[in-house]
Design an enzyme around this catalytic site. Structure first.
Site, PDB file in Angstrom:
ATOM      1  N   ASP A  19      12.627  10.583 -20.397  1.00 48.77           N
ATOM      2  CA  ASP A  19      11.285  11.145 -20.234  1.00 48.77           C
ATOM      3  C   ASP A  19      11.378  12.315 -19.259  1.00 48.77           C
ATOM      4  O   ASP A  19      11.769  12.137 -18.102  1.00 48.77           O
ATOM      5  CB  ASP A  19      10.387  10.035 -19.669  1.00 48.77           C
ATOM      6  CG  ASP A  19       8.975  10.496 -19.393  1.00 48.77           C
ATOM      7  OD1 ASP A  19       8.685  11.707 -19.478  1.00 48.77           O
ATOM      8  OD2 ASP A  19       8.148   9.622 -19.083  1.00 48.77           O
ATOM      9  N   GLY A  41       2.049  14.629 -27.189  1.00 51.80           N
ATOM     10  CA  GLY A  41       3.490  14.740 -27.004  1.00 51.80           C
ATOM     11  C   GLY A  41       3.870  15.008 -25.560  1.00 51.80           C
ATOM     12  O   GLY A  41       3.250  14.484 -24.615  1.00 51.80           O
ATOM     13  N   VAL A  42       4.883  15.841 -25.389  1.00 55.36           N
ATOM     14  CA  VAL A  42       5.400  16.108 -24.049  1.00 55.36           C
ATOM     15  C   VAL A  42       4.357  16.836 -23.195  1.00 55.36           C
ATOM     16  O   VAL A  42       4.256  16.621 -21.979  1.00 55.36           O
ATOM     17  CB  VAL A  42       6.764  16.834 -24.141  1.00 55.36           C
ATOM     18  CG1 VAL A  42       6.645  18.232 -24.635  1.00 55.36           C
ATOM     19  CG2 VAL A  42       7.488  16.784 -22.822  1.00 55.36           C
ATOM     20  N   ASP A  43       3.545  17.658 -23.820  1.00 55.09           N
ATOM     21  CA  ASP A  43       2.475  18.394 -23.121  1.00 55.09           C
ATOM     22  C   ASP A  43       1.499  17.411 -22.450  1.00 55.09           C
ATOM     23  O   ASP A  43       1.179  17.545 -21.253  1.00 55.09           O
ATOM     24  CB  ASP A  43       1.754  19.268 -24.157  1.00 55.09           C
ATOM     25  CG  ASP A  43       0.953  20.406 -23.546  1.00 55.09           C
ATOM     26  OD1 ASP A  43       0.908  20.507 -22.316  1.00 55.09           O
ATOM     27  OD2 ASP A  43       0.377  21.186 -24.335  1.00 55.09           O
ATOM     28  N   SER A 126       9.304  22.359 -30.213  1.00 55.41           N
ATOM     29  CA  SER A 126       8.849  22.570 -31.608  1.00 55.41           C
ATOM     30  C   SER A 126       9.244  21.480 -32.609  1.00 55.41           C
ATOM     31  O   SER A 126       8.831  21.561 -33.769  1.00 55.41           O
ATOM     32  CB  SER A 126       9.320  23.927 -32.183  1.00 55.41           C
ATOM     33  OG  SER A 126       8.523  24.975 -31.708  1.00 55.41           O
ATOM     34  N   TYR A 130       5.081  20.337 -34.047  1.00 58.08           N
ATOM     35  CA  TYR A 130       5.273  21.635 -34.724  1.00 58.08           C
ATOM     36  C   TYR A 130       6.292  21.572 -35.860  1.00 58.08           C
ATOM     37  O   TYR A 130       6.531  22.575 -36.533  1.00 58.08           O
ATOM     38  CB  TYR A 130       5.633  22.719 -33.709  1.00 58.08           C
ATOM     39  CG  TYR A 130       4.447  23.243 -32.903  1.00 58.08           C
ATOM     40  CD1 TYR A 130       3.152  22.772 -33.135  1.00 58.08           C
ATOM     41  CD2 TYR A 130       4.601  24.210 -31.922  1.00 58.08           C
ATOM     42  CE1 TYR A 130       2.068  23.253 -32.410  1.00 58.08           C
ATOM     43  CE2 TYR A 130       3.523  24.700 -31.201  1.00 58.08           C
ATOM     44  CZ  TYR A 130       2.257  24.219 -31.437  1.00 58.08           C
ATOM     45  OH  TYR A 130       1.188  24.702 -30.720  1.00 58.08           O
TER      46      TYR A 130
END
Ligand code: AR6
Length: 181
Positions: A19, A41-43, A126, A130
């Site tokens: 993580d 997600g990671v954002d 991405s 994405y």
């Protein structure tokens, strides 16, 4: 898994499963959208862990072009900075996705250099929401990092923090190819 870039005095690229919000590198990179509005997600994980100060700075920046990256401080995270990189949305490969993906990595590394940072962690930009094909994204990510580390930079340690085994395996295969080639 660790790869030392030859001829650079010991600069390294590491692959770890984990993580990114827990990384203690000088900067961690976010896989952001061009509005810097936050998301899943990671954002989502980075904004949850970093706290509202990171989003406030993102709002002040107002956005960041696809294929590029912008920097904020890191709030409650252990890293000092968050670099918000905007990768392309995959739409078949004919819309300069490869160039834009490389640009997101390259601009992130240029920002790290500009701030005199020595270590930086990346997620697999991405390849989640994405939908960029993992097997194509991994070599672009690694080659762009290698190019940067071979040049004049403050960065000596790059960590790819990969969130699941399939992603780790794709990067490990791409890294093995680079070492052979
Ligand atoms: N640490 C490391 N990697 C992670 C983490 C984590 N905590 N969480 C997810 N990943 P994605 P994108 C992996 O979708 O494709 C957002 O909504 C994930 O498994 O986060 O660039 C943004 O706001 C995958 O391998 O980013 C944008 O709108 C990788 O991170 C959009 O998604 C990237 O998946 C960006 O899409």
């Amino acid at each position: 898994m660790k790869y030392e870039i030859s001829g650079t005095g010991g600069r390294t690229v590491e692959l770890v499963l984990g993580d990114i919000t827990r990384q203690e590198t000088d900067a961690i990179v976010n896989a952001a959208n061009s509005g810097l509005r936050g998301g899943a997600g990671v954002d989502g994980a980075i904004h949850r862990a970093g706290g509202p100060g990171v989003m406030k700075e993102c709002r002040e920046l107002g956005g960041c072009p696809t294929g590029s990256a912008c920097i904020t401080t890191a709030g409650r995270l252990k890293a000092k900075f968050v670099i918000h990189a905007v990768g392309p949305i995959w739409s078949g490969g004919g819309s300069n996705e490869a160039g834009l993906l490389a640009g997101a990595y390259r601009t992130s590394l240029d920002l790290a250099k500009k701030h005199g940072l020595s270590s930086i962690s990346f997620p697999s930009i991405s390849t989640g929401a994405y939908r960029y094909p993992l097997e194509q994204a991994a070599p672009i990510a690694l080659e762009t990092v290698e190019d940067h580390l071979k040049g004049d930079t403050s960065v000596s340690r790059v960590v790819f923090v990969l969130f699941n085994q399939a992603t780790f395996d794709a990067y490990a295969a791409a890294m093995a190819e680079l070492q052979v080639g």
